[in-house]
Design a protein around this motif. Structure first.
Motif, PDB file in Angstrom:
ATOM      1  N   GLU A   1       0.820  -1.202   0.000  1.00  0.00           N
ATOM      2  CA  GLU A   1       0.000   0.000   0.000  1.00  0.00           C
ATOM      3  C   GLU A   1       0.858   1.258   0.000  1.00  0.00           C
ATOM      4  OE1 GLU A   1      -3.033   0.047   2.991  1.00  0.00           O
ATOM      5  OE2 GLU A   1      -3.534  -2.045   2.621  1.00  0.00           O
ATOM      6  N   LEU A   2       1.994   1.205   0.671  1.00  0.00           N
ATOM      7  CA  LEU A   2       2.895   2.351   0.719  1.00  0.00           C
ATOM      8  C   LEU A   2       3.424   2.676  -0.680  1.00  0.00           C
ATOM      9  CD1 LEU A   2       4.423   4.433   2.416  1.00  0.00           C
ATOM     10  CD2 LEU A   2       6.217   2.745   2.716  1.00  0.00           C
ATOM     11  N   PHE A   3       3.803   1.652  -1.442  1.00  0.00           N
ATOM     12  CA  PHE A   3       4.309   1.864  -2.791  1.00  0.00           C
ATOM     13  C   PHE A   3       3.199   2.363  -3.722  1.00  0.00           C
ATOM     14  CE2 PHE A   3       7.455  -1.150  -1.149  1.00  0.00           C
ATOM     15  CZ  PHE A   3       8.605  -0.417  -1.380  1.00  0.00           C
ATOM     16  N   ALA A   4       2.016   1.828  -3.581  1.00  0.00           N
ATOM     17  CA  ALA A   4       0.892   2.284  -4.397  1.00  0.00           C
ATOM     18  C   ALA A   4       0.578   3.748  -4.092  1.00  0.00           C
ATOM     19  CB  ALA A   4      -0.329   1.398  -4.156  1.00  0.00           C
TER      20      ALA A   4
ATOM     21  N   ALA B   1       2.728   5.986  -2.955  1.00  0.00           N
ATOM     22  CA  ALA B   1       3.832   6.787  -3.490  1.00  0.00           C
ATOM     23  C   ALA B   1       3.670   6.967  -5.002  1.00  0.00           C
ATOM     24  CB  ALA B   1       5.168   6.122  -3.170  1.00  0.00           C
ATOM     25  N   LEU B   2       3.290   5.899  -5.701  1.00  0.00           N
ATOM     26  CA  LEU B   2       3.059   6.001  -7.140  1.00  0.00           C
ATOM     27  C   LEU B   2       1.918   6.972  -7.429  1.00  0.00           C
ATOM     28  CD1 LEU B   2       3.615   5.178 -10.054  1.00  0.00           C
ATOM     29  CD2 LEU B   2       2.076   3.229  -9.699  1.00  0.00           C
ATOM     30  N   ALA B   3       0.850   6.910  -6.664  1.00  0.00           N
ATOM     31  CA  ALA B   3      -0.279   7.836  -6.850  1.00  0.00           C
ATOM     32  C   ALA B   3       0.176   9.283  -6.682  1.00  0.00           C
ATOM     33  CB  ALA B   3      -1.402   7.501  -5.878  1.00  0.00           C
ATOM     34  N   ASP B   4       1.046   9.546  -5.703  1.00  0.00           N
ATOM     35  CA  ASP B   4       1.577  10.901  -5.502  1.00  0.00           C
ATOM     36  C   ASP B   4       2.416  11.349  -6.699  1.00  0.00           C
ATOM     37  OD1 ASP B   4       0.347  11.151  -3.042  1.00  0.00           O
ATOM     38  OD2 ASP B   4       2.161  10.686  -1.885  1.00  0.00           O
ATOM     39  N   ILE B   5       3.249  10.447  -7.215  1.00  0.00           N
ATOM     40  CA  ILE B   5       4.092  10.778  -8.370  1.00  0.00           C
ATOM     41  C   ILE B   5       3.223  11.080  -9.588  1.00  0.00           C
ATOM     42  CG2 ILE B   5       5.745   9.809 -10.022  1.00  0.00           C
ATOM     43  CD1 ILE B   5       6.970   8.314  -7.566  1.00  0.00           C
ATOM     44  N   LEU B   6       2.230  10.238  -9.842  1.00  0.00           N
ATOM     45  CA  LEU B   6       1.347  10.446 -10.995  1.00  0.00           C
ATOM     46  C   LEU B   6       0.551  11.743 -10.873  1.00  0.00           C
ATOM     47  CD1 LEU B   6       0.081   6.795 -11.477  1.00  0.00           C
ATOM     48  CD2 LEU B   6       1.623   8.049 -12.993  1.00  0.00           C
ATOM     49  N   ALA B   7       0.174  12.110  -9.652  1.00  0.00           N
ATOM     50  CA  ALA B   7      -0.618  13.324  -9.427  1.00  0.00           C
ATOM     51  C   ALA B   7       0.218  14.598  -9.544  1.00  0.00           C
ATOM     52  CB  ALA B   7      -1.284  13.268  -8.058  1.00  0.00           C
ATOM     53  N   ASP B   8       1.527  14.484  -9.382  1.00  0.00           N
ATOM     54  CA  ASP B   8       2.404  15.652  -9.440  1.00  0.00           C
ATOM     55  C   ASP B   8       2.338  16.274 -10.840  1.00  0.00           C
ATOM     56  OD1 ASP B   8       4.704  17.344  -9.867  1.00  0.00           O
ATOM     57  OD2 ASP B   8       5.603  16.445  -8.089  1.00  0.00           O
ATOM     58  N   PRO B   9       1.955  17.543 -10.951  1.00  0.00           N
ATOM     59  CA  PRO B   9       1.817  18.163 -12.276  1.00  0.00           C
ATOM     60  C   PRO B   9       3.140  18.331 -13.021  1.00  0.00           C
ATOM     61  CG  PRO B   9       1.515  19.803 -10.549  1.00  0.00           C
ATOM     62  CD  PRO B   9       1.593  18.465  -9.868  1.00  0.00           C
TER      63      PRO B   9
ATOM     64  N   VAL C   1       8.077   5.268 -23.285  1.00  0.00           N
ATOM     65  CA  VAL C   1       7.828   4.334 -22.197  1.00  0.00           C
ATOM     66  C   VAL C   1       6.939   5.047 -21.186  1.00  0.00           C
ATOM     67  CG1 VAL C   1       8.853   2.890 -20.409  1.00  0.00           C
ATOM     68  CG2 VAL C   1      10.103   3.280 -22.553  1.00  0.00           C
ATOM     69  N   LEU C   2       5.840   4.403 -20.830  1.00  0.00           N
ATOM     70  CA  LEU C   2       4.899   4.981 -19.873  1.00  0.00           C
ATOM     71  C   LEU C   2       4.915   4.178 -18.585  1.00  0.00           C
ATOM     72  CD1 LEU C   2       1.809   5.426 -22.232  1.00  0.00           C
ATOM     73  CD2 LEU C   2       3.619   7.085 -21.748  1.00  0.00           C
ATOM     74  N   THR C   3       4.777   4.859 -17.467  1.00  0.00           N
ATOM     75  CA  THR C   3       4.550   4.201 -16.186  1.00  0.00           C
ATOM     76  C   THR C   3       3.100   4.474 -15.815  1.00  0.00           C
ATOM     77  OG1 THR C   3       6.837   4.533 -15.522  1.00  0.00           O
ATOM     78  CG2 THR C   3       5.249   4.050 -13.768  1.00  0.00           C
ATOM     79  N   VAL C   4       2.345   3.397 -15.573  1.00  0.00           N
ATOM     80  CA  VAL C   4       0.913   3.495 -15.328  1.00  0.00           C
ATOM     81  C   VAL C   4       0.574   2.658 -14.101  1.00  0.00           C
ATOM     82  CG1 VAL C   4      -1.382   3.151 -16.340  1.00  0.00           C
ATOM     83  CG2 VAL C   4       0.562   3.598 -17.829  1.00  0.00           C
ATOM     84  N   ALA C   5      -0.299   3.139 -13.253  1.00  0.00           N
ATOM     85  CA  ALA C   5      -0.716   2.375 -12.073  1.00  0.00           C
ATOM     86  C   ALA C   5      -1.580   1.184 -12.483  1.00  0.00           C
ATOM     87  CB  ALA C   5      -1.492   3.273 -11.109  1.00  0.00           C
ATOM     88  N   VAL C   6      -1.272   0.019 -11.941  1.00  0.00           N
ATOM     89  CA  VAL C   6      -2.068  -1.187 -12.190  1.00  0.00           C
ATOM     90  C   VAL C   6      -3.497  -0.971 -11.685  1.00  0.00           C
ATOM     91  CG1 VAL C   6      -2.337  -3.623 -11.572  1.00  0.00           C
ATOM     92  CG2 VAL C   6      -0.082  -2.740 -12.220  1.00  0.00           C
ATOM     93  N   ALA C   7      -3.651  -0.182 -10.630  1.00  0.00           N
ATOM     94  CA  ALA C   7      -4.989   0.101 -10.101  1.00  0.00           C
ATOM     95  C   ALA C   7      -5.856   0.834 -11.121  1.00  0.00           C
ATOM     96  CB  ALA C   7      -4.872   0.929  -8.822  1.00  0.00           C
ATOM     97  N   ASP C   8      -5.228   1.620 -11.997  1.00  0.00           N
ATOM     98  CA  ASP C   8      -5.970   2.369 -13.014  1.00  0.00           C
ATOM     99  C   ASP C   8      -6.204   1.559 -14.281  1.00  0.00           C
ATOM    100  OD1 ASP C   8      -5.992   4.549 -11.303  1.00  0.00           O
ATOM    101  OD2 ASP C   8      -4.240   5.480 -12.242  1.00  0.00           O
TER     102      ASP C   8
ATOM    103  N   ASP D   1       5.842  -4.202 -12.541  1.00  0.00           N
ATOM    104  CA  ASP D   1       6.986  -4.098 -11.637  1.00  0.00           C
ATOM    105  C   ASP D   1       6.977  -5.282 -10.666  1.00  0.00           C
ATOM    106  OD1 ASP D   1       4.895  -3.408  -9.956  1.00  0.00           O
ATOM    107  OD2 ASP D   1       5.965  -1.772  -8.998  1.00  0.00           O
ATOM    108  N   ALA D   2       8.042  -5.414  -9.909  1.00  0.00           N
ATOM    109  CA  ALA D   2       8.223  -6.589  -9.045  1.00  0.00           C
ATOM    110  C   ALA D   2       7.156  -6.718  -7.969  1.00  0.00           C
ATOM    111  CB  ALA D   2       9.611  -6.549  -8.399  1.00  0.00           C
ATOM    112  N   ILE D   3       6.598  -5.599  -7.514  1.00  0.00           N
ATOM    113  CA  ILE D   3       5.590  -5.691  -6.456  1.00  0.00           C
ATOM    114  C   ILE D   3       4.163  -5.562  -6.973  1.00  0.00           C
ATOM    115  CG2 ILE D   3       7.121  -5.015  -4.583  1.00  0.00           C
ATOM    116  CD1 ILE D   3       6.054  -2.194  -4.826  1.00  0.00           C
ATOM    117  N   GLY D   4       4.013  -5.357  -8.269  1.00  0.00           N
ATOM    118  CA  GLY D   4       2.696  -5.400  -8.883  1.00  0.00           C
ATOM    119  C   GLY D   4       1.849  -4.154  -8.790  1.00  0.00           C
ATOM    120  N   VAL D   5       2.467  -2.968  -8.591  1.00  0.00           N
ATOM    121  CA  VAL D   5       1.660  -1.741  -8.504  1.00  0.00           C
ATOM    122  C   VAL D   5       1.737  -0.876  -9.756  1.00  0.00           C
ATOM    123  CG1 VAL D   5       1.755  -1.648  -5.984  1.00  0.00           C
ATOM    124  CG2 VAL D   5       3.430  -0.381  -7.319  1.00  0.00           C
TER     125      VAL D   5
END
Length: 104
Positions: free
Chosen positions: A2-5, A7-15, A58-65, A90-94
């Protein structure tokens, strides 16, 4: 995880890092608005004993999305339509690391 997910959400939200995109399964499915991190590293390939620089996306996309990404899916980022060639989780699946080619 959950911590990594989170953190990824924060990175994606950063304008300054994340950008708006539209994902379509198979290139024609319903439009799904997502945030992605886009990078465009150059790759060096060899053709006829000559080094050729090839632009990539290359795109980084959240698995949740986007729970499933497949070859032939598309992402529209601004005026660019990117066609998925392959994707890796990724290795942890987020997050997905999505390799694309630009549609002319």
């Amino acid at each position: 995880m959950e911590l990594f997910a989170a953190a990824l959400a924060d990175i994606l939200a950063d304008p300054h890092v994340g950008v708006d995109a539209v994902w379509r399964a198979g290139g024609a499915g319903p439009a799904v608005a997502v945030r992605v991190v886009r990078s465009s590293p150059d790759r060096v390939a060899t053709a006829f004993d000559t080094a050729v620089i090839q632009a990539t996306d290359v795109l980084t996309v959240a698995v949740a999305d986007v729970p499933d990404v497949a070859s032939g899916d598309t992402f529209t980022v601004g005026a660019d339509t990117l066609v998925v060639t392959h994707a890796e989780r990724d290795a942890i699946g987020v997050a997905w690391r999505v390799f694309c080619r630009r549609e002319p």
